[in-house]
Structure formats: C-alpha cells, structure tokens
Design an enzyme around this catalytic site. Structure first.
Site, PDB file in Angstrom:
ATOM      1  N   LYS A 259       0.860  -1.180   0.000  1.00  0.00           N
ATOM      2  CA  LYS A 259       0.000   0.000   0.000  1.00  0.00           C
ATOM      3  C   LYS A 259       0.896   1.229   0.000  1.00  0.00           C
ATOM      4  O   LYS A 259       1.464   1.603   1.031  1.00  0.00           O
ATOM      5  CB  LYS A 259      -0.923   0.019   1.220  1.00  0.00           C
ATOM      6  CG  LYS A 259      -1.977   1.133   1.106  1.00  0.00           C
ATOM      7  CD  LYS A 259      -2.317   1.687   2.451  1.00  0.00           C
ATOM      8  CE  LYS A 259      -2.087   3.137   2.672  1.00  0.00           C
ATOM      9  NZ  LYS A 259      -1.726   4.007   1.598  1.00  0.00           N
TER      10      LYS A 259
ATOM     11  N   GLY B  29       6.849   5.329   8.183  1.00  0.00           N
ATOM     12  CA  GLY B  29       5.940   6.471   8.198  1.00  0.00           C
ATOM     13  C   GLY B  29       5.940   7.134   9.546  1.00  0.00           C
ATOM     14  O   GLY B  29       6.901   7.005  10.331  1.00  0.00           O
TER      15      GLY B  29
ATOM     16  N   GLY C 202       2.346   4.382  12.721  1.00  0.00           N
ATOM     17  CA  GLY C 202       3.164   3.243  13.109  1.00  0.00           C
ATOM     18  C   GLY C 202       2.673   2.587  14.389  1.00  0.00           C
ATOM     19  O   GLY C 202       2.586   1.359  14.499  1.00  0.00           O
TER      20      GLY C 202
ATOM     21  N   GLU D 163       9.703   1.596  10.793  1.00  0.00           N
ATOM     22  CA  GLU D 163      10.699   2.666  10.669  1.00  0.00           C
ATOM     23  C   GLU D 163       9.954   3.984  10.838  1.00  0.00           C
ATOM     24  O   GLU D 163       9.213   4.398   9.941  1.00  0.00           O
ATOM     25  CB  GLU D 163      11.378   2.598   9.305  1.00  0.00           C
ATOM     26  CG  GLU D 163      12.145   1.326   9.047  1.00  0.00           C
ATOM     27  CD  GLU D 163      13.344   1.156   9.977  1.00  0.00           C
ATOM     28  OE1 GLU D 163      13.903   0.063  10.021  1.00  0.00           O
ATOM     29  OE2 GLU D 163      13.689   2.135  10.663  1.00  0.00           O
TER      30      GLU D 163
ATOM     31  N   CYS E 215      13.241  10.735   7.493  1.00  0.00           N
ATOM     32  CA  CYS E 215      13.199  10.242   8.876  1.00  0.00           C
ATOM     33  C   CYS E 215      14.540  10.444   9.559  1.00  0.00           C
ATOM     34  O   CYS E 215      14.613  10.629  10.768  1.00  0.00           O
ATOM     35  CB  CYS E 215      12.817   8.781   8.900  1.00  0.00           C
ATOM     36  SG  CYS E 215      13.969   7.719   8.012  1.00  0.00           S
TER      37      CYS E 215
ATOM     38  N   GLU F 237       9.358  15.867  16.075  1.00  0.00           N
ATOM     39  CA  GLU F 237       9.781  15.771  14.679  1.00  0.00           C
ATOM     40  C   GLU F 237       9.012  16.774  13.817  1.00  0.00           C
ATOM     41  O   GLU F 237       7.792  16.822  13.856  1.00  0.00           O
ATOM     42  CB  GLU F 237       9.547  14.364  14.139  1.00  0.00           C
ATOM     43  CG  GLU F 237       9.959  14.200  12.671  1.00  0.00           C
ATOM     44  CD  GLU F 237       9.757  12.798  12.141  1.00  0.00           C
ATOM     45  OE1 GLU F 237       8.608  12.342  12.020  1.00  0.00           O
ATOM     46  OE2 GLU F 237      10.774  12.135  11.848  1.00  0.00           O
TER      47      GLU F 237
HETATM   48  N1  LIG Z   1       9.530   7.855   8.892  1.00  0.00           N
HETATM   49  C1  LIG Z   1       9.376   8.389   7.715  1.00  0.00           C
HETATM   50  O1  LIG Z   1      10.138   8.131   6.802  1.00  0.00           O
HETATM   51  C2  LIG Z   1       8.248   9.312   7.497  1.00  0.00           C
HETATM   52  C3  LIG Z   1       7.678   9.989   8.539  1.00  0.00           C
HETATM   53  N2  LIG Z   1       6.657  10.843   8.332  1.00  0.00           N
HETATM   54  C4  LIG Z   1       6.113  11.543   9.484  1.00  0.00           C
HETATM   55  O2  LIG Z   1       4.722  11.205   9.574  1.00  0.00           O
HETATM   56  C5  LIG Z   1       3.955  12.393   9.622  1.00  0.00           C
HETATM   57  C6  LIG Z   1       2.651  12.141   8.926  1.00  0.00           C
HETATM   58  O3  LIG Z   1       2.959  11.966   7.546  1.00  0.00           O
HETATM   59  P1  LIG Z   1       1.971  11.172   6.628  1.00  0.00           P
HETATM   60  O4  LIG Z   1       2.253  11.382   5.223  1.00  0.00           O
HETATM   61  O5  LIG Z   1       0.578  11.450   7.112  1.00  0.00           O
HETATM   62  O6  LIG Z   1       2.422   9.715   6.942  1.00  0.00           O
HETATM   63  P2  LIG Z   1       1.605   8.529   7.581  1.00  0.00           P
HETATM   64  O7  LIG Z   1       2.493   7.928   8.569  1.00  0.00           O
HETATM   65  O8  LIG Z   1       0.238   8.924   7.989  1.00  0.00           O
HETATM   66  O9  LIG Z   1       1.436   7.546   6.309  1.00  0.00           O
HETATM   67  C7  LIG Z   1       2.424   6.622   5.967  1.00  0.00           C
HETATM   68  C8  LIG Z   1       1.705   5.454   5.292  1.00  0.00           C
HETATM   69  O10 LIG Z   1       0.878   4.815   6.252  1.00  0.00           O
HETATM   70  C9  LIG Z   1      -0.472   4.755   5.791  1.00  0.00           C
HETATM   71  N3  LIG Z   1      -1.338   4.812   6.958  1.00  0.00           N
HETATM   72  C10 LIG Z   1      -1.737   5.912   7.639  1.00  0.00           C
HETATM   73  N4  LIG Z   1      -2.525   5.568   8.677  1.00  0.00           N
HETATM   74  C11 LIG Z   1      -2.646   4.207   8.644  1.00  0.00           C
HETATM   75  C12 LIG Z   1      -3.346   3.242   9.432  1.00  0.00           C
HETATM   76  N5  LIG Z   1      -4.101   3.605  10.480  1.00  0.00           N
HETATM   77  N6  LIG Z   1      -3.234   1.927   9.094  1.00  0.00           N
HETATM   78  C13 LIG Z   1      -2.472   1.540   8.045  1.00  0.00           C
HETATM   79  N7  LIG Z   1      -1.798   2.401   7.248  1.00  0.00           N
HETATM   80  C14 LIG Z   1      -1.883   3.723   7.556  1.00  0.00           C
HETATM   81  C15 LIG Z   1      -0.592   5.921   4.853  1.00  0.00           C
HETATM   82  O11 LIG Z   1      -1.672   5.783   3.975  1.00  0.00           O
HETATM   83  C16 LIG Z   1       0.767   5.874   4.167  1.00  0.00           C
HETATM   84  O12 LIG Z   1       0.766   4.893   3.153  1.00  0.00           O
HETATM   85  C17 LIG Z   1       4.817  13.430   8.913  1.00  0.00           C
HETATM   86  O13 LIG Z   1       4.497  14.731   9.319  1.00  0.00           O
HETATM   87  C18 LIG Z   1       6.212  13.047   9.335  1.00  0.00           C
HETATM   88  O14 LIG Z   1       6.487  13.626  10.600  1.00  0.00           O
HETATM   89  C19 LIG Z   1       6.090  11.013   7.101  1.00  0.00           C
HETATM   90  C20 LIG Z   1       6.638  10.350   6.014  1.00  0.00           C
HETATM   91  C21 LIG Z   1       7.781   9.485   6.130  1.00  0.00           C
HETATM   92  C1  LIG Z   2      15.310   6.055   5.572  1.00  0.00           C
HETATM   93  N1  LIG Z   2      14.621   7.287   5.275  1.00  0.00           N
HETATM   94  C2  LIG Z   2      13.377   7.510   5.865  1.00  0.00           C
HETATM   95  O1  LIG Z   2      12.721   8.519   5.613  1.00  0.00           O
HETATM   96  C3  LIG Z   2      15.200   8.218   4.468  1.00  0.00           C
HETATM   97  C4  LIG Z   2      15.443   8.157   3.165  1.00  0.00           C
HETATM   98  C5  LIG Z   2      15.281   6.955   2.338  1.00  0.00           C
HETATM   99  C6  LIG Z   2      16.523   6.703   1.539  1.00  0.00           C
HETATM  100  O2  LIG Z   2      17.617   6.959   2.063  1.00  0.00           O
HETATM  101  O3  LIG Z   2      16.364   6.213   0.409  1.00  0.00           O
HETATM  102  C7  LIG Z   2      15.910   9.398   2.547  1.00  0.00           C
HETATM  103  O4  LIG Z   2      16.573  10.165   3.252  1.00  0.00           O
HETATM  104  O5  LIG Z   2      15.584   9.613   1.392  1.00  0.00           O
END
Ligand SMILES: NC(=O)C1=CN([C@@H]2O[C@H](COP(=O)(O)OP(=O)(O)OC[C@H]3O[C@@H](n4cnc5c(N)ncnc54)[C@H](O)[C@@H]3O)[C@@H](O)[C@H]2O)C=CC1
Ligand SMILES: CN(C=O)/C=C(\CC(=O)O)C(=O)O
Length: 500
Positions: free
Chosen positions: A185, A238, A243, A260, A294, A393
């Site tokens: 997804k 995400g 998460g 992650e 992240c 964050e």
């Molecule tokens: N760790 C990382 O790489 C990332 C962290 N983030 C953080 O997350 C915050 C929210 O960003 P979003 O784009 O809303 O990311 P999100 O964490 O809400 O979405 C990430 C993925 O999870 C899915 N998702 C959301 N809620 C879900 C649920 N209850 N069950 C299953 N799947 C679910 C979304 O549709 C998407 O595919 C951002 O402001 C940022 O701080 C956002 C993107 C990447």
């Molecule tokens: C691991 N990561 C999470 O957001 C960060 C990435 C992915 C990558 O290294 O390909 C990034 O900084 O783009």
C-alpha cells in the site's frame, strides 16, 4: 489528502495492481494525485477499499501456496530479483520522473535514488540461496536435529511519500528473496510510481500474484491489510501515529512487524572537526530533500567554543540556497510534498518563535514560488532541548542549534529524546569518536559523514524510532520463520510418561 475533482477525468489513470493485472477498484472510485510544485492534479489513482484488499491478499496467498513461486528454488528466486534489478536501471529515469511529480523531490536526487534501488535487488538476489540453517549437535541420543527457514507467507508493505520506491524496496527485496509474496500500500500522495514499478515484475519472471499493489488511504486500505488473517508480517515506514496504530493492530493478532518511524537526530560537532565538511554534513542532514526524511539531523549540537563560528558559516552557506522547480538542475530545495506537511512545518516554526528560539535564518514560506508550498531553510538558535522544537519531529527544513561543553554534555543532550534513529559526530579524535559511538542511543551513527545508507548496512531505530532492522543480511530474517526438526533414529520410547 490529494485533491479529488471530476474535472481531472482527462488525466492519466493508475489502477490497482492485483494478480498481475492493473484494474480499477471494485467500486470504481478514484482520487487525484497532485504535483507539489504547481499544486495541480496530474493523475487519477484508483481508490482501493477492503474488498480490493481481499482480492489482493487472496492473490498473494495463492501465489505463495501453489504454482510456480513456491516451486522455485532460492537460486531461481534470486535470478528473478537480479533480472528485476536490470529492468529498474532500464526504467529508472521514467519511474523517477513520475515519483518526483508526486513528491516534489529534486530530479537530481530522485533519479539516482530510484536507480540505486536496483542494488538492493541484486544484493538480496544474491543472498536468496545463502541463508543457511543448521544441523544441531543435540544432547538427545538417537536424534537428528536441524533447523529450516520457511517464508512467512503474505507480507504487507505500507510506505510513505518521501522516498516511495526506496523505502518499499528496503522491505520488498528481502521479502521476495525469502520467498514471501506481498501486498503493497503506497502513500496516497505517491501511488503512481508504485504501479509503474509493479508492471516490471512479470517482465522479470515473477509469477502473477507475487507482488500486488492496492492504492488508497490508511484507514480504508491500510487497516484491512494489516488485520487480514492471511497477512503474517507488516513492514511499515511512516509517522509515529500510524506506526503505533499498526503495531497495536498487529499485536492483537500476534503478527510480526518492522516499523521505521520518526527521528529527532543530533548532529554533533566538536571543536576539532573539519568545519567545512561539518557544514556540508549539517546541510545534507537537514536541508537535502527539504528536510523531509526520517533520518534528518534536525538538532545541531556545537561545542561552545566554535558555536558562533559554525552558525555563521552555516548561515552563509545556506542563505543563497536555490528554492524552486525540482525538475531544474540548479534547484537545491524543492517544495514540501503534501499540504498537511507544509502546514505542520509552518506551525512548528511559529511554536519555536513562541518558545523563545531566535530565528537566525529563514522562518518563512515562499508564496511566490510555484503553488507556494515552499519553506525557507530555517535555523533557530538559543534553543533549549526541553523545547517542543527540539523534542518533536518537524520533518522539514528546520534546524535547531544548541551548544554543549564536552562529550558528556553532548551525550546528555543528544540522548534526551524519545527517538533514537540516527546521530552524526564530527571530530578528528579517535578516542572521542569511540567514546561517543558507544554511548549514543541511536540505530545508526555517522562519523564525519551524514545520511549515508546502503543495502549492506542494517538501518533502524532505538526507542520511539521503530522496531526491527532493514537492509543488510539481518533483514532477511524478518521474513522467515525458523522450524526446528527432530528426527528419531531410535524408535523405542522408553517411558512415555517421563520427558526425555
Ligand atoms: N519515517 C518516515 O520516513 C516518514 C515519517 N513521516 C512523518 O509522519 C507524519 C505524517 O505523515 P503522513 O504522510 O501522514 O504519513 P503517515 O504515517 O500517515 O502515512 C504513511 C503510510 O501509512 C499509511 N497509513 C496511515 N494511517 C494508517 C493506518 N491507520 N493503518 C495503516 N496504514 C496507515 C498511509 O496511507 C501511508 O501509506 C509526517 O508529518 C512526518 O512527521 C512522514 C513520512 C515518512
Ligand atoms: C530512511 N529514510 C526515511 O525517511 C530516508 C530516506 C530513504 C533513503 O535513504 O532512500 C531518505 O533520506 O531519502
């Protein structure tokens, strides 16, 4: 949420990808994907639901249980992954352009990032037939004991918008090498590139149903996928909220996960550091990808004696950063990927100002650029680590700077966070390097570099930054079960009422 407008019906359409076919969702629902630079819808995406998840999981279950995939040797699976890698290189520019149109990442970065995913499939393609189990020298007489690894079955992969193909690959490559089948997804903001990517699998020799993609939203698609009884493991990248929700749902069914999540990583510069390199490392950590990563190094810890000098150099280096169209070669900072993220970053800038932080650079949006979804590279000084801007964050181009006295003071500040994803250390002193590396509570520590990742090296967080590890040899073990077999050569059972 991407815009949804009937006027977009002339746009290219991307369906779900189930059992080897691209198709509309069962209720023929669609949503638009917007370009973060001009804010305009550019594609229509099939909006999946629980019924589509059911079709996809059943297809993945069939592909795992019968037909060509389970009949393949690990070596043959590996060859499919190697062939996929070649196809990724061949199609990287086209798929990267689609991904960039969805998340606004710089063309100069995203093309290389998509092409580099091929190396993950080569690495795990090579590993597929090298995951050896063991014969056990058991203490029980007359028993031949050994272990065997078995694939976990159907795996759910749920990913965000910042590095869609890369972060999917970190889960998908080891899962396929282990013999699993998957339902992906993608983020509702970056679905199109995943459908284009999925079309490569049949060309690479993967049987239909091994890889499936259901586009849509978290609650409508993500949760039915996580809770489906035939799904054994969830790989997620995400935000913290999603998460933790996934972890809760998986726990109720005792499913395994890799998570992650977020970070608030410290980038620590000592007085003996090469300051030119350190400045570049700080910029790489917080202003590359407009800070939407992240592993962003969002807290800069500077030894007090060089604090003013480093801040001055950093401001001078970043002040002329080029914000603009991510397709242009000279652009250094692109738009923020989603409207919600844009608002979140601006909210945190106001929170920082209200907490008394001093804005040394930036601090504003740039409404004149594109559709206006730009945030200036922003640097706050006079920050205490107990402020929200230092603890929470932001996931944007916002850096907080704090001075420290010595190594122990730096460690105290660096580890005073709910997260533990990564950390940077800048010093020429070997003793100090090892002292810091051994005491930093983070899953990745970079010394005199920042933000390097590789298929060879485990990645994952301590504390609130997640569960499990991706990449490296270790990652494939997230996708197998270990079975221990005891074969008795001595059929006599001495006393059935007493354990041997
Ligand atoms: N760790 C990382 O790489 C990332 C962290 N983030 C953080 O997350 C915050 C929210 O960003 P979003 O784009 O809303 O990311 P999100 O964490 O809400 O979405 C990430 C993925 O999870 C899915 N998702 C959301 N809620 C879900 C649920 N209850 N069950 C299953 N799947 C679910 C979304 O549709 C998407 O595919 C951002 O402001 C940022 O701080 C956002 C993107 C990447
Ligand atoms: C691991 N990561 C999470 O957001 C960060 C990435 C992915 C990558 O290294 O390909 C990034 O900084 O783009």
């Amino acid at each position: 949420m991407p815009s949804d407008s009937t006027s977009a019906d002339l746009l290219p359409r991307y369906g779900l990808f189930i059992d080897g076919e691209e198709r509309p969702s069962l209720d023929d629902a669609w949503f638009s994907s917007d370009n973060p630079f001009d804010g305009k819808p550019w594609a229509r995406i099939a909006r999946g639901g629980a019924a589509d998840v059911e079709l996809a999981v059943q297809a993945a279950h069939r592909a795992h249980s019968e037909g060509a995939w389970p009949a393949m040797s690990a070596t043959e699976r590996g060859r499919c992954l190697m062939h996929l890698a070649d196809l990724i290189v061949e199609h990287a520019a086209r798929i990267a352009e689609i991904e960039m149109r969805d998340n606004g990442k710089l063309a100069t970065e995203v093309t290389g990032q998509v092409r580099y995913t091929a190396e993950y499939y080569r690495y795990y393609g090579g590993l597929a037939d090298k995951v050896e189990s063991s014969v056990i020298p058991t203490d029980k007489k007359g028993v031949f004991a050994y272990t065997r690894y078995e694939s976990k079955g159907v795996v759910a992969i749920i990913t965000p918008w910042n590095s869609p193909l890369s972060l999917t690959t970190w889960k998908l490559a080891p899962a396929l090498a282990a013999g699993c089948t998957v339902v992906i997804k993608p983020s509702e903001f970056t679905s199109a590139s995943m459908i284009e990517f999925a079309k490569l699998f049949e060309l690479a020799g993967f049987p239909r149903g091994v890889v499936n993609v259901v586009c849509g939203f978290g609650e409508e698609v993500g949760e039915p996928l996580v809770t489906h009884p035939l799904v054994s493991h969830i790989g997620f990248t995400g935000g913290d909220a999603a998460g933790r929700r996934i972890y809760e749902l998986a726990a109720k069914q005792l499913k395994t996960v890799t998570l992650e999540l977020g970070g608030k990583s410290p980038n620590i510069v000592f007085d003996d550091a090469d300051l030119d390199q350190a400045v570049k490392g700080v910029v790489s950590g917080i202003f590359a990808a407009s800070g939407q990563t992240c592993l962003a190094g969002s807290r800069l810890l500077v030894q007090r004696s060089i604090h003013d000098q480093l801040v001055e150099r950093l401001v001078a280096f970043v002040a002329d950063a080029v914000l603009g169209d991510p397709t242009h070669e000279g652009t250094q900072i692109g738009p923020i990927a989603t409207p919600g993220q844009f608002r979140k970053i601006l909210d945190y800038i106001e929170i920082a100002k209200a907490e008394g932080a001093v804005c040394a650079l930036g601090g504003k949006s740039r409404p004149e650029l594109g559709a206006g979804r730009f945030v200036e590279p922003t640097i706050f000084t006079h920050v205490r680590n107990d402020m929200r801007i230092a603890q929470e964050e932001v996931f944007g181009p916002v850096l907080v700077v704090m001075p420290f006295e010595d190594a122990d003071d730096a460690l105290r500040i660096a580890n005073d966070t709910a997260y533990g994803l990564a950390a940077g250390v800048w010093t020429r002193d070997l003793h100090r390097t090892l002292y810091m590396v051994e005491r930093l509570k983070a899953g990745t520590v970079w010394v005199n570099n920042y933000r390097a990742t590789s298929f060879t090296s485990p990645f994952g967080g301590y504390k609130g930054s997640g569960v499990g590890r991706e990449s490296g040899i270790q990652a494939i073990h997230e996708f197998v079960e270990t079975k221990c077999v005891w074969i008795s050569s001595d059929l006599q059972v001495a006393n059935p009422f007493v354990r041997r």
